[in-house]
Design a protein around this motif. Sequence first.
Motif, PDB file in Angstrom:
ATOM      1  N   PHE A  22       0.726  -1.223  -0.045  1.00 53.75           N
ATOM      2  CA  PHE A  22       0.034  -0.187  -0.047  1.00 53.75           C
ATOM      3  C   PHE A  22       0.933   1.220   0.042  1.00 53.75           C
ATOM      4  N   GLU A  23       0.657   2.048  -0.946  1.00 51.84           N
ATOM      5  CA  GLU A  23       1.160   3.265  -1.038  1.00 51.84           C
ATOM      6  C   GLU A  23       0.087   4.441  -1.420  1.00 51.84           C
ATOM      7  N   ASP A  24       0.228   5.455  -0.664  1.00 52.62           N
ATOM      8  CA  ASP A  24      -0.906   6.659  -0.812  1.00 52.62           C
ATOM      9  C   ASP A  24      -0.470   7.323  -2.108  1.00 52.62           C
ATOM     10  N   LEU A  25      -0.768   6.615  -3.262  1.00 49.04           N
ATOM     11  CA  LEU A  25      -0.427   7.008  -4.519  1.00 49.04           C
ATOM     12  C   LEU A  25      -1.772   7.071  -5.484  1.00 49.04           C
ATOM     13  N   ASN A  26      -1.929   7.983  -6.383  1.00 50.94           N
ATOM     14  CA  ASN A  26      -3.360   7.825  -6.996  1.00 50.94           C
ATOM     15  C   ASN A  26      -4.434   7.987  -6.195  1.00 50.94           C
ATOM     16  N   HIS A  27      -4.304   8.748  -5.156  1.00 55.89           N
ATOM     17  CA  HIS A  27      -5.409   8.862  -4.127  1.00 55.89           C
ATOM     18  C   HIS A  27      -6.014   7.558  -3.303  1.00 55.89           C
ATOM     19  N   ALA A  28      -4.782   6.869  -3.229  1.00 56.26           N
ATOM     20  CA  ALA A  28      -5.002   5.351  -2.695  1.00 56.26           C
ATOM     21  C   ALA A  28      -5.785   5.783  -1.213  1.00 56.26           C
ATOM     22  N   ALA A  29      -5.268   6.519  -0.259  1.00 57.14           N
ATOM     23  CA  ALA A  29      -5.850   6.854   1.128  1.00 57.14           C
ATOM     24  C   ALA A  29      -6.991   7.868   1.109  1.00 57.14           C
ATOM     25  N   ASP A  30      -6.709   9.253   1.001  1.00 56.30           N
ATOM     26  CA  ASP A  30      -7.773  10.170   0.920  1.00 56.30           C
ATOM     27  C   ASP A  30      -8.332  10.123  -0.365  1.00 56.30           C
ATOM     28  N   GLY A  31      -9.687   9.870  -0.534  1.00 51.41           N
ATOM     29  CA  GLY A  31     -10.425   9.615  -1.676  1.00 51.41           C
ATOM     30  C   GLY A  31     -10.172   8.193  -2.059  1.00 51.41           C
TER      31      GLY A  31
END
Length: 620
Positions: A22-31
């Motif tokens: 998991f990486e917060d890339l491409n709005h993986a976390a927020d949104g």
Amino acid sequence: KKLIIHTKQKQSDLGDLFGIFFEDLNHAADGGLYAELVQNRSFEFDPIDNKEYHALTAWEKVEHGDSKVNMTVEKEDPLHSNNVHYLSLNVIGTCGRAGVKNLGFNSGIPVKQGNNYLFSFYARTDSDQSKVMTVALESADEKDVHAVQKIEITASKWKRYEVTLTSSETDNSSRLVLTTEQQGNVYIDMVSLFPEKTYKDRHNGLRKDIAEKLEALTPKFMRFPGGCLVHDGSLKEDDRNSMYRWKNTIGNVETRAPRRNNWHYHQTLGLGYYEYFQFCEDIGAKPIPILPAGYDPHHQRIVPIEELKPWIDDALDLIEFATGGSTTEWGAKRMELGHPEPFELEYIGIGNEEVGEPFYERYAYFHKAIKERYPDIKIINSSGPFAAGSEYERGWKSAKENNSDFVDEHYYQSAEWFLANYHRYDDFREGDPKVFLGEYATGGNTYYNALAEAAFMTGLEKNAHAVGLACYAPMLCNVDYVKWDPNLIWFNNHEVYGTPNYYVQKLFMNHQGDYGLNVELKGFKKQKEPKDKPIVGNIKLGSIRNTSHFHDIVVTNKDTGEKKDYKAMTCEGMDHLTLDNIKWGNYELSLKAKKSDGPLGFKIYFGHEDDKNHFIWEIG
Ligand code: AHR
């Protein structure tokens, strides 16, 4: 044509071989996975995150009747020193209502008929006189109201208010609308809306559909929170532009300072380390946290060795946070946050793709300190991206010298490369550091790409004596915020889809092989080299990262002796120089390169650009 099976061998124990990253890339976390429906809930969006952003991104005025509103973002007397901005609404007019609405992510805020949504915010007035605010879910054109509640703001000090909204409609583009009919000032911050149903009903939880898609993979581990996201940033812990420092990501969400996300957006850190550990536990995956090593290879920011201790302490404290008891500072903190039992922690990664001597020098200090206090924790060293060539070898050297348990290899290559490298680990020796294939993918989400990955994964299974952990990357992508393509899972604000690559991962995770079959194919002819020597396409040279400058570029056709000179070129990021119309043949390419900013490397693309199967060769 025959397929002959010669032998059947028992596989080595595959251990934790297949997991997720998991990486917060491409709005993986927020949104994305983080279930918060309000975008820019704390008015902290800033041009440092993305030059298009400002404190009122995703917020718009609402004015009905003769009521008007002035919206300003203020900083005096904030809700928390880590969350300095808030919205001031100054309403004028007596015959109407005015306020503000949030646009959510993608097409808006998705609501379902009959479902509950938990609204909360912090508010205060500028006097002791109370103010009544209307909280509503409305259609984008403000004509339909799907849910409505009133909140009376009674205090001139910050106070949290919450109500539950039940939607009467299904609408994937709705708005959260906050208005008042009263004149005067009202101040709001941390405006939040969560679906009542989150994954496992966790507070501050995760989007159920995406989380369940990940759970269905049955991953053995989850690597987080990045990626380049971990090491890209400044060296100051309390800086918005800092590297990913885990201690900034725990505790009440309003006290978590937001962070510039290196993928050019804003990261609330609402999904933080506690939530990562919780999620790993919920899906039965072992957590693999990756920590920065005090070195940003993109910008050459380097913590002096004599100032490295706080960074090492971060690693030791994290292990204590996950595993410590009530008498330890960080174990007690975990308990206070709601998890009395320890989280399982077996692995920790130091660094991500850190090419460069400063990393290897610093890694040794981390390794020694962690092993001294926690000898059973398995430590993952970083080898840099595969493309980095000699740097990559340097990673292996460091891992062997330090006795690292794992070396984190990364490669993004063509499907052909994966097929050709099926045997990559055949000669790796048992007893050396094991491979953690922390990021890999062929260049697409087609069936063909997925099949090539599956073939390669059988090679990983076959060599489980050498490869201990492997995870595809990147994992999640919001279709409206694409920074990297391909990805394993795609979603918008209300739907989620697995790619063919996802189903390959799922197959391998749910059905790890027990036996290896030694197979021979008979009756297939090898393809002949074409006689007419067609143009096979272009060769493109491009830098892998940073800015690279190449000169004296000469391509020699070794069959004919013909030489072609090319001008010097500078390429930044993914820019390329194209050497056109290269015919089938035997070539030699020579060039000189000047290092201008950080590590140097280039890619050579063989084949036409529009041919999905073009071959990419990366050198650094
Ligand atoms: O997976 C996307 C990125 O690729 C990661 O952040 C980085 O480690 C790699 O370069």
